[in-house]
Motif scaffolding. Structure first.
Motif, PDB file in Angstrom:
ATOM      1  N   THR A  24     -26.583 -25.253 121.449  1.00  0.00           N
ATOM      2  CA  THR A  24     -27.584 -24.735 120.519  1.00  0.00           C
ATOM      3  C   THR A  24     -28.969 -25.296 120.837  1.00  0.00           C
ATOM      4  OG1 THR A  24     -26.944 -26.456 118.931  1.00  0.00           O
ATOM      5  CG2 THR A  24     -25.966 -24.264 118.646  1.00  0.00           C
ATOM      6  N   MET A  25     -29.026 -26.563 121.217  1.00  0.00           N
ATOM      7  CA  MET A  25     -30.327 -27.156 121.556  1.00  0.00           C
ATOM      8  C   MET A  25     -30.901 -26.521 122.821  1.00  0.00           C
ATOM      9  SD  MET A  25     -31.161 -29.300 119.210  1.00  0.00           S
ATOM     10  CE  MET A  25     -30.486 -28.070 118.114  1.00  0.00           C
ATOM     11  N   LEU A  26     -30.033 -26.263 123.782  1.00  0.00           N
ATOM     12  CA  LEU A  26     -30.494 -25.626 125.015  1.00  0.00           C
ATOM     13  C   LEU A  26     -30.920 -24.187 124.756  1.00  0.00           C
ATOM     14  CD1 LEU A  26     -31.002 -26.368 127.903  1.00  0.00           C
ATOM     15  CD2 LEU A  26     -28.641 -25.843 128.439  1.00  0.00           C
ATOM     16  N   SER A  27     -30.235 -23.491 123.853  1.00  0.00           N
ATOM     17  CA  SER A  27     -30.644 -22.130 123.481  1.00  0.00           C
ATOM     18  C   SER A  27     -32.044 -22.134 122.893  1.00  0.00           C
ATOM     19  CB  SER A  27     -29.668 -21.537 122.455  1.00  0.00           C
ATOM     20  OG  SER A  27     -28.419 -21.320 123.021  1.00  0.00           O
ATOM     21  N   ALA A  28     -32.300 -23.073 121.986  1.00  0.00           N
ATOM     22  CA  ALA A  28     -33.623 -23.168 121.366  1.00  0.00           C
ATOM     23  C   ALA A  28     -34.686 -23.527 122.403  1.00  0.00           C
ATOM     24  CB  ALA A  28     -33.604 -24.196 120.240  1.00  0.00           C
ATOM     25  N   ALA A  29     -34.365 -24.479 123.272  1.00  0.00           N
ATOM     26  CA  ALA A  29     -35.335 -24.908 124.287  1.00  0.00           C
ATOM     27  C   ALA A  29     -35.642 -23.785 125.281  1.00  0.00           C
ATOM     28  CB  ALA A  29     -34.810 -26.139 125.022  1.00  0.00           C
ATOM     29  N   LEU A  30     -34.619 -23.066 125.700  1.00  0.00           N
ATOM     30  CA  LEU A  30     -34.841 -21.955 126.630  1.00  0.00           C
ATOM     31  C   LEU A  30     -35.730 -20.884 126.012  1.00  0.00           C
ATOM     32  CD1 LEU A  30     -31.270 -21.625 128.145  1.00  0.00           C
ATOM     33  CD2 LEU A  30     -33.346 -22.149 129.420  1.00  0.00           C
ATOM     34  N   ALA A  31     -35.461 -20.536 124.752  1.00  0.00           N
ATOM     35  CA  ALA A  31     -36.267 -19.506 124.087  1.00  0.00           C
ATOM     36  C   ALA A  31     -37.684 -19.996 123.841  1.00  0.00           C
ATOM     37  CB  ALA A  31     -35.612 -19.099 122.770  1.00  0.00           C
ATOM     38  N   ALA A  32     -37.849 -21.278 123.519  1.00  0.00           N
ATOM     39  CA  ALA A  32     -39.187 -21.823 123.287  1.00  0.00           C
ATOM     40  C   ALA A  32     -40.011 -21.825 124.565  1.00  0.00           C
ATOM     41  CB  ALA A  32     -39.088 -23.239 122.712  1.00  0.00           C
ATOM     42  N   ASN A  33     -39.355 -22.052 125.686  1.00  0.00           N
ATOM     43  CA  ASN A  33     -40.078 -22.138 126.953  1.00  0.00           C
ATOM     44  C   ASN A  33     -40.174 -20.826 127.709  1.00  0.00           C
ATOM     45  OD1 ASN A  33     -40.860 -25.060 127.577  1.00  0.00           O
ATOM     46  ND2 ASN A  33     -38.796 -25.235 126.744  1.00  0.00           N
ATOM     47  N   HIS A  34     -39.185 -19.964 127.556  1.00  0.00           N
ATOM     48  CA  HIS A  34     -39.154 -18.744 128.369  1.00  0.00           C
ATOM     49  C   HIS A  34     -39.106 -17.458 127.556  1.00  0.00           C
ATOM     50  CE1 HIS A  34     -38.556 -21.137 131.976  1.00  0.00           C
ATOM     51  NE2 HIS A  34     -37.568 -21.759 131.379  1.00  0.00           N
ATOM     52  N   GLY A  35     -38.940 -17.562 126.250  1.00  0.00           N
ATOM     53  CA  GLY A  35     -38.840 -16.376 125.412  1.00  0.00           C
ATOM     54  C   GLY A  35     -37.401 -15.996 125.118  1.00  0.00           C
ATOM     55  N   PHE A 155     -21.724 -16.844 119.974  1.00  0.00           N
ATOM     56  CA  PHE A 155     -22.914 -16.039 120.234  1.00  0.00           C
ATOM     57  C   PHE A 155     -23.885 -16.120 119.062  1.00  0.00           C
ATOM     58  CE2 PHE A 155     -25.469 -12.214 119.881  1.00  0.00           C
ATOM     59  CZ  PHE A 155     -26.165 -12.301 121.077  1.00  0.00           C
ATOM     60  N   ALA A 156     -23.375 -15.954 117.844  1.00  0.00           N
ATOM     61  CA  ALA A 156     -24.244 -15.963 116.661  1.00  0.00           C
ATOM     62  C   ALA A 156     -24.997 -17.279 116.515  1.00  0.00           C
ATOM     63  CB  ALA A 156     -23.424 -15.683 115.397  1.00  0.00           C
ATOM     64  N   SER A 157     -24.324 -18.389 116.737  1.00  0.00           N
ATOM     65  CA  SER A 157     -24.999 -19.680 116.583  1.00  0.00           C
ATOM     66  C   SER A 157     -26.056 -19.885 117.662  1.00  0.00           C
ATOM     67  CB  SER A 157     -23.991 -20.825 116.592  1.00  0.00           C
ATOM     68  OG  SER A 157     -23.341 -20.926 117.841  1.00  0.00           O
ATOM     69  N   ASN A 158     -25.723 -19.593 118.901  1.00  0.00           N
ATOM     70  CA  ASN A 158     -26.698 -19.782 119.975  1.00  0.00           C
ATOM     71  C   ASN A 158     -27.865 -18.816 119.859  1.00  0.00           C
ATOM     72  OD1 ASN A 158     -25.848 -21.916 122.047  1.00  0.00           O
ATOM     73  ND2 ASN A 158     -23.962 -20.908 121.443  1.00  0.00           N
ATOM     74  N   TYR A 161     -30.206 -20.121 117.097  1.00  0.00           N
ATOM     75  CA  TYR A 161     -31.054 -21.217 117.584  1.00  0.00           C
ATOM     76  C   TYR A 161     -32.113 -20.695 118.553  1.00  0.00           C
ATOM     77  CZ  TYR A 161     -28.608 -25.169 115.468  1.00  0.00           C
ATOM     78  OH  TYR A 161     -28.113 -26.081 114.581  1.00  0.00           O
ATOM     79  N   ALA A 162     -31.745 -19.707 119.363  1.00  0.00           N
ATOM     80  CA  ALA A 162     -32.728 -19.117 120.276  1.00  0.00           C
ATOM     81  C   ALA A 162     -33.838 -18.404 119.495  1.00  0.00           C
ATOM     82  CB  ALA A 162     -32.045 -18.159 121.245  1.00  0.00           C
ATOM     83  N   LEU A 163     -33.484 -17.742 118.402  1.00  0.00           N
ATOM     84  CA  LEU A 163     -34.504 -17.111 117.561  1.00  0.00           C
ATOM     85  C   LEU A 163     -35.489 -18.150 117.029  1.00  0.00           C
ATOM     86  CD1 LEU A 163     -32.506 -14.475 115.472  1.00  0.00           C
ATOM     87  CD2 LEU A 163     -34.324 -14.020 117.112  1.00  0.00           C
ATOM     88  N   VAL A 164     -34.966 -19.272 116.566  1.00  0.00           N
ATOM     89  CA  VAL A 164     -35.833 -20.346 116.083  1.00  0.00           C
ATOM     90  C   VAL A 164     -36.730 -20.847 117.231  1.00  0.00           C
ATOM     91  CG1 VAL A 164     -35.873 -22.722 115.211  1.00  0.00           C
ATOM     92  CG2 VAL A 164     -34.305 -21.040 114.219  1.00  0.00           C
ATOM     93  N   GLY A 165     -36.134 -21.039 118.392  1.00  0.00           N
ATOM     94  CA  GLY A 165     -36.918 -21.472 119.552  1.00  0.00           C
ATOM     95  C   GLY A 165     -38.009 -20.481 119.913  1.00  0.00           C
ATOM     96  N   SER A 166     -37.698 -19.202 119.839  1.00  0.00           N
ATOM     97  CA  SER A 166     -38.711 -18.188 120.182  1.00  0.00           C
ATOM     98  C   SER A 166     -39.828 -18.173 119.144  1.00  0.00           C
ATOM     99  CB  SER A 166     -38.074 -16.805 120.330  1.00  0.00           C
ATOM    100  OG  SER A 166     -37.641 -16.303 119.082  1.00  0.00           O
TER     101      SER A 166
END
Length: 169
Positions: A24-35, A155-158, A161-166
């Motif tokens: 989940t942390m990596l999902s957020a970080a990826l979305a924050a950095n790459h969309g 999928f839902a959890s990641n 977290y990606a939505l939050v990161g984005s």
């Protein structure tokens, strides 16, 4: 599987999937950095890799690991090293805008294979195998129910977290 067992499975999957962890942390970080679009491949990789791990555990790898303390210890140390590496990478990042996007970039196959060094994924797969798949009749059906349920939850959890990161982007 009785409705009581399935309800317990849903509660367990919710807690294990939505609490922070390496995926989940990596999902957020990826979305924050790459969309969000680029993080989506990782959000799809986690359920794929976890399913492979779960199938391996259900087909006997879990028994092998449980019966070989040195192998179990090796997996634990690899998981610990991975978590420390992630913590080090996150600790070195002072601001999201200052992060080097090339440092935090994980492809589909890397994301899927990360599940095999993710101690939380191992604990989840082994617990589900021992607690929901093995103890009842029709283990194949029970395995299918567990895998399909976890596919949705991972999928839902990641993706959440990606939505939050984005949004942080």
């Amino acid at each position: 599987m009785s409705w009581q067992e399935y309800t317990a499975l849903l509660v367990f999957c919710t807690v294990m999937s939505f609490t922070p962890g390496p995926n989940t942390m990596l999902s957020a970080a990826l979305a924050a950095n790459h969309g969000l679009r680029r993080a989506l491949r990782f959000c799809l990789a986690v359920p794929a890799g976890w399913t492979l791990l779960m199938l391996a555990c259900a087909l006997g790898l879990g028994v092998l690991i449980d019966g070989a303390p040195s192998l179990r210890l090796l997996i634990q140390w690899i998981g610990i090293a991975y978590l420390i590496w992630l913590a080090f990478k996150l600790a070195r990042t002072r601001q999201i805008v200052a992060a080097n996007p090339a440092v935090i970039d994980v492809g589909f196959w890397q994301g899927a294979m990360l599940q095999f060094v993710n101690i939380k994924a191992w604990m989840l797969a082994l617990t589900l195998t021992a607690g929901w798949v093995a103890p009842g009749p029709n283990p194949e059906t029970r395995l299918l129910i567990v895998v399909l349920t976890m596919l949705v939850f991972t999928f839902a959890s990641n993706f959440s977290y990606a939505l939050v990161g984005s949004l942080l982007r």
